[in-house]
Design a protein around this motif. Sequence first.
Motif, PDB file in Angstrom:
ATOM      1  N   TYR A 108       0.845  -1.193   0.000  1.00 52.12           N
ATOM      2  CA  TYR A 108       0.000   0.000   0.000  1.00 52.12           C
ATOM      3  C   TYR A 108       0.879   1.240   0.000  1.00 52.12           C
ATOM      4  CZ  TYR A 108      -4.227   2.653   1.378  1.00 52.12           C
ATOM      5  OH  TYR A 108      -5.304   3.504   1.427  1.00 52.12           O
ATOM      6  N   LYS A 109       0.563   2.174  -0.867  1.00 48.32           N
ATOM      7  CA  LYS A 109       1.306   3.439  -0.927  1.00 48.32           C
ATOM      8  C   LYS A 109       0.535   4.483  -0.126  1.00 48.32           C
ATOM      9  CE  LYS A 109       3.472   6.581  -4.283  1.00 48.32           C
ATOM     10  NZ  LYS A 109       2.756   7.860  -4.047  1.00 48.32           N
ATOM     11  N   TYR A 116       5.477   3.922   2.135  1.00 52.30           N
ATOM     12  CA  TYR A 116       4.818   2.672   1.764  1.00 52.30           C
ATOM     13  C   TYR A 116       4.479   1.859   3.008  1.00 52.30           C
ATOM     14  CZ  TYR A 116       6.121   3.601  -3.055  1.00 52.30           C
ATOM     15  OH  TYR A 116       6.245   4.175  -4.301  1.00 52.30           O
ATOM     16  N   VAL A 150       8.788  -1.134  -7.812  1.00 48.34           N
ATOM     17  CA  VAL A 150       8.641  -1.421  -6.390  1.00 48.34           C
ATOM     18  C   VAL A 150       8.716  -2.927  -6.161  1.00 48.34           C
ATOM     19  CG1 VAL A 150       7.158  -1.209  -4.357  1.00 48.34           C
ATOM     20  CG2 VAL A 150       7.153   0.588  -6.087  1.00 48.34           C
ATOM     21  N   ILE A 164      11.214  -2.981   1.615  1.00 48.37           N
ATOM     22  CA  ILE A 164      10.720  -2.458   0.338  1.00 48.37           C
ATOM     23  C   ILE A 164      11.882  -1.854  -0.439  1.00 48.37           C
ATOM     24  CG2 ILE A 164       9.309  -0.641  -0.709  1.00 48.37           C
ATOM     25  CD1 ILE A 164       7.142  -1.188   1.217  1.00 48.37           C
TER      26      ILE A 164
END
Length: 230
Positions: free
Chosen positions: A87-88, A94, A118, A131
Amino acid sequence: MGVFGIMKILALLLSYFLASLAEKQDLSGKMFTFPEESDTAHVILIPNLSKSLTAVTVCLRFFSDLTRAQSLFSFATPASSNGFLLYKQANGVYEIDKNDKFQLFRALGDYPNQWNSVCATWNSQTGIAQIWVNGKQSTRKGIGQGGDISGAPSIILGQEQDSYGGKFDKTQSFVGMLTDINMWDSVLPHPEIASYMNRVPKKTDGNVINWKSIDFTIKGYVIVENQMNA
């Protein structure tokens, strides 16, 4: 779980079975375009294998001008609407959720109105999640050491699942383009993640979701188009 919930799960499992009979598609050079904010438009991805996951890597590329939060990859199970969620939250921020536990990762270099690469990883043995954005890696943080992600998966692009297979919120919907989506049942080694970031064709085909051999179903206003300089 009530009768309605059981019927919903059975219907979803039936859709997976029917989709498995369809021919897989090679989406190399293609992208999903989500043209507008909505609480309906989404893409259902059918995994190439379905098993309990003790490790995960998800890689994708996205192009969007939104500054608000939006869902990039939503993997739900009957036990958890956020089995594995990428989810951004905002530009450079993030979130990874694993079975409804989450961590935020900040100060990552992404840019509006251009392609961003990503990758998100999680390992049950250590609980470590991380991430990578455009080649820049985040700090390593713990999310739920031990345990696995189990149950029939519901994998959705374009929306964030607040219940198994549904309950979408348009303020969390993705608007823009998504491409090169792959998922593995392991933590991809750093050289392989770097290869993905640099678009080097090495071992970058996912064994759970493979962009070059993928089953999907489009719901609502989503278009498959030729990729724009991803």
